[in-house]
Design a protein around this motif. Structure first.
Motif, mmCIF file in Angstrom:
data_model
loop_
_atom_site.group_PDB
_atom_site.id
_atom_site.type_symbol
_atom_site.label_atom_id
_atom_site.label_comp_id
_atom_site.label_asym_id
_atom_site.label_seq_id
_atom_site.Cartn_x
_atom_site.Cartn_y
_atom_site.Cartn_z
ATOM 1 N N UNK A 1 104.104 34.657 75.054
ATOM 2 C CA UNK A 1 104.225 35.012 76.472
ATOM 3 C C UNK A 1 104.707 36.448 76.554
ATOM 4 N N UNK A 2 103.888 37.297 77.149
ATOM 5 C CA UNK A 2 104.224 38.720 77.222
ATOM 6 C C UNK A 2 104.163 39.182 78.670
ATOM 7 N N UNK A 3 105.224 39.755 79.164
ATOM 8 C CA UNK A 3 105.274 40.328 80.503
ATOM 9 C C UNK A 3 104.953 41.807 80.408
ATOM 10 N N UNK A 4 104.003 42.248 81.220
ATOM 11 C CA UNK A 4 103.544 43.622 81.126
ATOM 12 C C UNK A 4 103.557 44.276 82.502
ATOM 13 N N UNK A 5 103.975 45.525 82.558
ATOM 14 C CA UNK A 5 103.894 46.319 83.783
ATOM 15 C C UNK A 5 103.094 47.572 83.485
#
Length: 406
Positions: free
Chosen positions: A22-26
């Motif tokens: 699970x990777x959160x990216x902005x």
């Protein structure tokens, strides 16, 4: 998984397959927005060997979409792009949402994913169709301005192409959806209870019957009602354009020196309140566009919800109304963008859907420019809840083999 009334499901992280990444990216868009995304990857799956299923909805945060665990379990990555105004109809401009999606896909391609397939669920269908249309055009041929006349910046954006597009319980676009459920009997936009008796969908003389009995509207009434719905949309369009022109005049006055009043007007935004937006005749008359659905709309019983505070497009800026909620002005409808949607296509419908009806699906399939559209039906409601009970993720079993065949 425990279902809630929305398109998402609050599944516990433990319900993801073991080893799920699970990777959160902005990422920063061409117009300076910080676009947020969430990437789920299967254990041991290298990006270059894995299909990334791309989810996005203009109004809803899909980061916990109910199909994610099943798709990841089948070996696919899932990338969810969040629109900058998700959960906020007030400022929802579709052209800006396309910039968010483009930036997310550029990042996804940059980390090695070679194949990306869109999954247009509900309102995501119109958004992704619009995205495909714009991404397949040369930058100088993209829509240059929003319906309110502001620069779209689509010509400056990188819009990576998708490889295919699947539709799940798709409706024909937010504006087209609203045009079918807006109450045309409103005679005064400032009075939520004003009614033209000849168009009142809840008047017994027009064919209405109290729930749970199905109403029965005559064809002549249905035709008048549908025409009046478009006329009401056109009137609200006129109001929105007048507000846009007023703000533009104020900004020009400020540039020329202007007064304090000009500066206040230039810095403010008019809001448009749209009363009574849950009155699709098909919600009350189950013989219209017949399907396996039950009585009512996605919001409940329209005789109650139509006058409530919840509904599609209930409060918007003029820009958001014209870009998103107007069937006449919005570019984000499948009728308008669909002819240029030429990617391989799968359409999954839910036969007990009380938001998307068989006639809507026929119109969507007919509008698409691709050939050989595959259509599959599942016995579930708009949110994927099966009519006969059981798992909510049955659509994943249809999507998985289709993704592998691409």
């Amino acid at each position: 998984m425990a279902a809630n009334p929305g398109l998402n499901v609050d599944w516990h992280p433990a319900e993801l397959p073991a080893g799920t990444g699970v990777h959160l990216q902005t990422v920063v868009t061409v117009d300076g927005n910080a676009a947020k995304g969430t990437l789920y990857t299967p254990a041991g799956g290298a990006p270059q060997d894995t299909t990334a299923v791309v989810l996005m909805h203009p109004r809803v945060d899909f980061s916990r979409h109910y199909l994610i665990p099943a798709l990841v379990g089948a070996g696919h990555a899932v990338y969810v792009q969040q629109a900058r105004d998700a959960g906020n109809d007030l400022r929802l401009v579709h052209e800006q949402a396309l910039l968010d999606l483009g930036a997310g896909l550029e990042w996804l391609h940059g980390i090695g994913f070679r194949r990306t397939v869109g999954l247009g669920n509900s309102g995501g269908a119109g958004l992704l169709t619009y995205y495909v249309q714009q991404s397949l055009r040369a930058p100088e041929q993209r829509i240059a301005r929003t319906p309110a006349g502001r620069p779209s910046q689509l010509d400056r954006a990188v819009l990576p192409a998708l490889d295919a597009l699947a539709y799940l319980a798709p409706h024909p676009g937010q504006g087209a959806l609203l045009a079918a459920c807006i109450d045309p009997s409103v005679t005064d936009e400032d009075d939520p209870f004003s009614v033209d008796p000849a168009l009142d969908p809840f008047a017994p003389e027009n064919g209405y019957r109290p729930a749970p009995e199905s109403s029965s509207y005559a064809p002549a009434f249905v035709a008048r009602y549908r025409a009046a719905q478009r006329q009401r949309v056109a009137r609200i369009d006129e109001t929105a354009r007048a507000h846009v022109a007023e703000a533009l005049a104020a900004r020009r006055a400020v540039k020329a020196g202007g007064t304090a009043a000009d500066r206040r007007r230039a810095g403010s935004a008019r809001l448009i309140t749209v009363w009574r937006t849950d009155a699709d005749l098909r919600a009350m008359d189950q013989d219209l566009d017949k399907s396996d659905r039950g009585y009512g709309s996605v919001y409940g019983r329209p005789e109650i919800t139509n006058v409530g505070i919840v509904g599609f497009g209930r409060l918007t800026t003029p820009d958001a109304w014209l870009s998103t909620w107007s069937a006449l002005s919005s570019h984000a409808t499948i009728a308008k963008a669909g002819p240029e949607m030429v990617l391989p296509t799968l359409v999954i419908t839910y036969t007990a859907d009380n938001c998307v009806f068989p006639g809507d699906v026929d119109g969507i399939v007919g509008a698409l420019g691709t050939s050989g559209v595959r259509v599959e039906g599942l016995a579930a409601d708009h949110y994927g809840r099966p009519v006969a009970g059981g798992a909510r993720d049955a659509a994943a079993a249809v999507l998985d083999p289709w993704l592998r065949e691409l």
